[in-house]
Scaffold this motif. Sequence first.
Motif, short mmCIF file in Angstrom:
data_model
loop_
_atom_site.label_atom_id
_atom_site.label_comp_id
_atom_site.label_asym_id
_atom_site.label_seq_id
_atom_site.Cartn_x
_atom_site.Cartn_y
_atom_site.Cartn_z
N MET A 24 5.90 -3.65 -2.91
CA MET A 24 4.47 -3.92 -3.09
C MET A 24 3.69 -3.60 -1.81
SD MET A 24 4.49 -7.24 -5.63
CE MET A 24 5.88 -8.08 -4.87
N ARG A 25 4.26 -3.89 -0.67
CA ARG A 25 3.75 -3.36 0.59
C ARG A 25 4.65 -2.18 0.93
NH1 ARG A 25 3.90 -6.71 5.24
NH2 ARG A 25 5.82 -7.64 4.43
N GLU A 26 4.11 -1.02 1.10
CA GLU A 26 4.86 0.24 1.09
C GLU A 26 6.10 0.21 2.00
OE1 GLU A 26 4.29 2.64 -0.96
OE2 GLU A 26 2.53 1.65 -1.80
N TRP A 27 7.15 0.96 1.53
CA TRP A 27 8.39 1.09 2.30
C TRP A 27 8.11 1.55 3.72
CZ3 TRP A 27 13.37 0.18 2.94
CH2 TRP A 27 14.12 1.03 3.77
N SER A 28 7.17 2.45 3.89
CA SER A 28 6.86 2.98 5.23
C SER A 28 6.39 1.89 6.18
CB SER A 28 5.79 4.07 5.13
OG SER A 28 4.59 3.55 4.58
N ILE A 29 5.91 0.77 5.60
CA ILE A 29 5.44 -0.35 6.42
C ILE A 29 6.53 -1.40 6.62
CG2 ILE A 29 3.78 -2.26 6.52
CD1 ILE A 29 1.88 -0.51 4.89
N GLU A 69 9.48 -9.31 -2.22
CA GLU A 69 8.32 -8.48 -1.95
C GLU A 69 8.38 -7.16 -2.70
OE1 GLU A 69 7.91 -8.06 2.24
OE2 GLU A 69 7.48 -10.18 2.58
N MET A 70 9.28 -7.10 -3.72
CA MET A 70 9.43 -5.90 -4.52
C MET A 70 9.16 -6.23 -5.98
SD MET A 70 12.82 -4.26 -2.70
CE MET A 70 12.77 -2.76 -3.71
N THR A 71 8.92 -5.19 -6.76
CA THR A 71 8.64 -5.36 -8.19
C THR A 71 9.14 -4.14 -8.93
OG1 THR A 71 6.93 -6.06 -9.75
CG2 THR A 71 6.33 -4.31 -8.20
N ILE A 72 8.95 -4.10 -10.25
CA ILE A 72 9.27 -2.89 -11.01
C ILE A 72 8.05 -2.47 -11.81
CG2 ILE A 72 11.78 -3.08 -11.09
CD1 ILE A 72 11.65 -4.50 -13.68
N LEU A 73 7.80 -1.16 -11.79
CA LEU A 73 6.65 -0.57 -12.47
C LEU A 73 7.12 0.62 -13.28
CD1 LEU A 73 4.07 -0.50 -9.52
CD2 LEU A 73 4.12 -2.15 -11.41
N CYS A 74 6.49 0.86 -14.43
CA CYS A 74 6.77 2.07 -15.20
C CYS A 74 6.29 3.28 -14.39
CB CYS A 74 6.09 2.01 -16.55
SG CYS A 74 4.28 2.14 -16.47
N PRO A 75 6.76 4.48 -14.71
CA PRO A 75 6.36 5.66 -13.92
C PRO A 75 4.84 5.84 -13.83
CG PRO A 75 8.23 6.21 -15.30
CD PRO A 75 7.81 4.82 -15.69
N THR A 93 0.82 4.38 -6.17
CA THR A 93 1.09 5.27 -5.05
C THR A 93 -0.15 6.08 -4.68
OG1 THR A 93 3.42 5.44 -5.69
CG2 THR A 93 2.53 7.17 -4.25
N ARG A 94 -0.95 6.47 -5.68
CA ARG A 94 -2.15 7.27 -5.42
C ARG A 94 -3.37 6.41 -5.07
NH1 ARG A 94 1.06 10.06 -8.85
NH2 ARG A 94 1.03 12.35 -8.77
N GLY A 95 -3.19 5.11 -5.07
CA GLY A 95 -4.31 4.23 -4.73
C GLY A 95 -5.25 3.98 -5.88
N LEU A 96 -4.86 4.34 -7.11
CA LEU A 96 -5.70 4.13 -8.28
C LEU A 96 -5.49 2.75 -8.91
CD1 LEU A 96 -5.24 7.66 -9.90
CD2 LEU A 96 -7.23 6.83 -8.63
N LEU A 97 -4.38 2.13 -8.58
CA LEU A 97 -4.06 0.79 -9.07
C LEU A 97 -4.12 -0.17 -7.89
CD1 LEU A 97 -3.03 -1.14 -11.29
CD2 LEU A 97 -0.70 -0.41 -10.70
N PRO A 98 -5.09 -1.08 -7.86
CA PRO A 98 -5.22 -2.00 -6.73
C PRO A 98 -3.98 -2.87 -6.56
CG PRO A 98 -7.20 -2.02 -8.09
CD PRO A 98 -6.16 -1.25 -8.85
N ILE A 99 -3.59 -3.09 -5.31
CA ILE A 99 -2.42 -3.91 -5.03
C ILE A 99 -2.61 -5.33 -5.56
CG2 ILE A 99 -3.32 -4.50 -2.75
CD1 ILE A 99 0.38 -4.17 -3.81
N ALA A 100 -3.87 -5.80 -5.62
CA ALA A 100 -4.13 -7.14 -6.13
C ALA A 100 -3.69 -7.26 -7.59
CB ALA A 100 -5.61 -7.48 -5.99
N GLU A 101 -3.88 -6.19 -8.39
CA GLU A 101 -3.46 -6.22 -9.79
C GLU A 101 -1.94 -6.24 -9.90
OE1 GLU A 101 -5.21 -3.50 -12.51
OE2 GLU A 101 -7.21 -3.61 -11.58
N VAL A 102 -1.27 -5.51 -9.01
CA VAL A 102 0.19 -5.51 -9.02
C VAL A 102 0.72 -6.89 -8.65
CG1 VAL A 102 2.26 -4.49 -7.99
CG2 VAL A 102 0.26 -3.05 -8.44
N LEU A 103 0.13 -7.52 -7.64
CA LEU A 103 0.56 -8.85 -7.22
C LEU A 103 0.36 -9.88 -8.34
CD1 LEU A 103 -0.85 -8.82 -3.58
CD2 LEU A 103 1.57 -8.76 -4.24
N THR A 104 -0.76 -9.77 -9.03
CA THR A 104 -1.03 -10.70 -10.14
C THR A 104 -0.02 -10.51 -11.25
OG1 THR A 104 -3.41 -10.77 -9.65
CG2 THR A 104 -2.73 -11.39 -11.87
N ALA A 105 0.25 -9.26 -11.63
CA ALA A 105 1.22 -8.98 -12.69
C ALA A 105 2.62 -9.40 -12.26
CB ALA A 105 1.20 -7.51 -13.05
#
Length: 243
Positions: free
Chosen positions: A37-42, A50-56, A63-75
């Motif tokens: 959820m916080r990028e591997w590079s960081i 601190e990890m999750t699973i997402l469909c492709p 990854t492209r910044g089109l999905l806000p991290i806040a939505e991922v954290l909530t889900a």
Amino acid sequence: MTQNGRYIPEPIKRQIRQRCGFGCVICGLPLYEYEHMREWSIVKEHNPDEMTILCPTHHAEKTRGLLPIAEVLTANSKPHNLRFGMSEAFPLRYSGDSCLVNFGSNRFMHDFARDAVISALTIRGYPVIRIKKQDGSLLLSLRIFDKEGKLLLDVDENELIFSVDSWDVELVGKRLTIRSGLRAILAQVEFVAPSAIIINRGTFAYDGFQVQVAPDHILLEKYNIRMEKTSARMNGGGGFRFD
């Protein structure tokens, strides 16, 4: 704990799957990728909390910044499949003029030239595994249970759904594996497009009658009958029938 490289150890993957309901935390699809959820590079570590699973699709959007991290954290805090108790339906893609079904070492083939609907496995007159040819597609229906009668896997005309009550569910490539514990496989099925299904393990039941499939045999528990290396090719009629 710091890890060497981007390889995620299997126990950590399993812990993430279990917490996320075995599917994309946003949409529930069982076709997914592991995501920091916080990028591997960081972070440079594989911390399952601190990890999750997402469909492709959702993974690419994040990854492209089109999905806000806040939505991922909530889900991630309320995964789709855990809220509904089952996975989102995943479409299988079957087609052709014939089909192959493997039950462990037992093999059934059917040519649809004469019959557009075939029951590969019938128990007490009920088609437990059925394949239908319609508009150029093959539509698979099957149900797999555990020994206590709980439904583990349901495929209704190519729409695959599984229960999230199992200890672990994992879709790797075309193989779906359901486990009750470490190295304890309840069901294992390979969906081989365009026209084959390989059932390595599973329980098929109807009206109190159970058929156990193992890698090297089929066991009819009620009669303690064991079948090994049976092969059938049908141009009409039916597949395996147990009454």
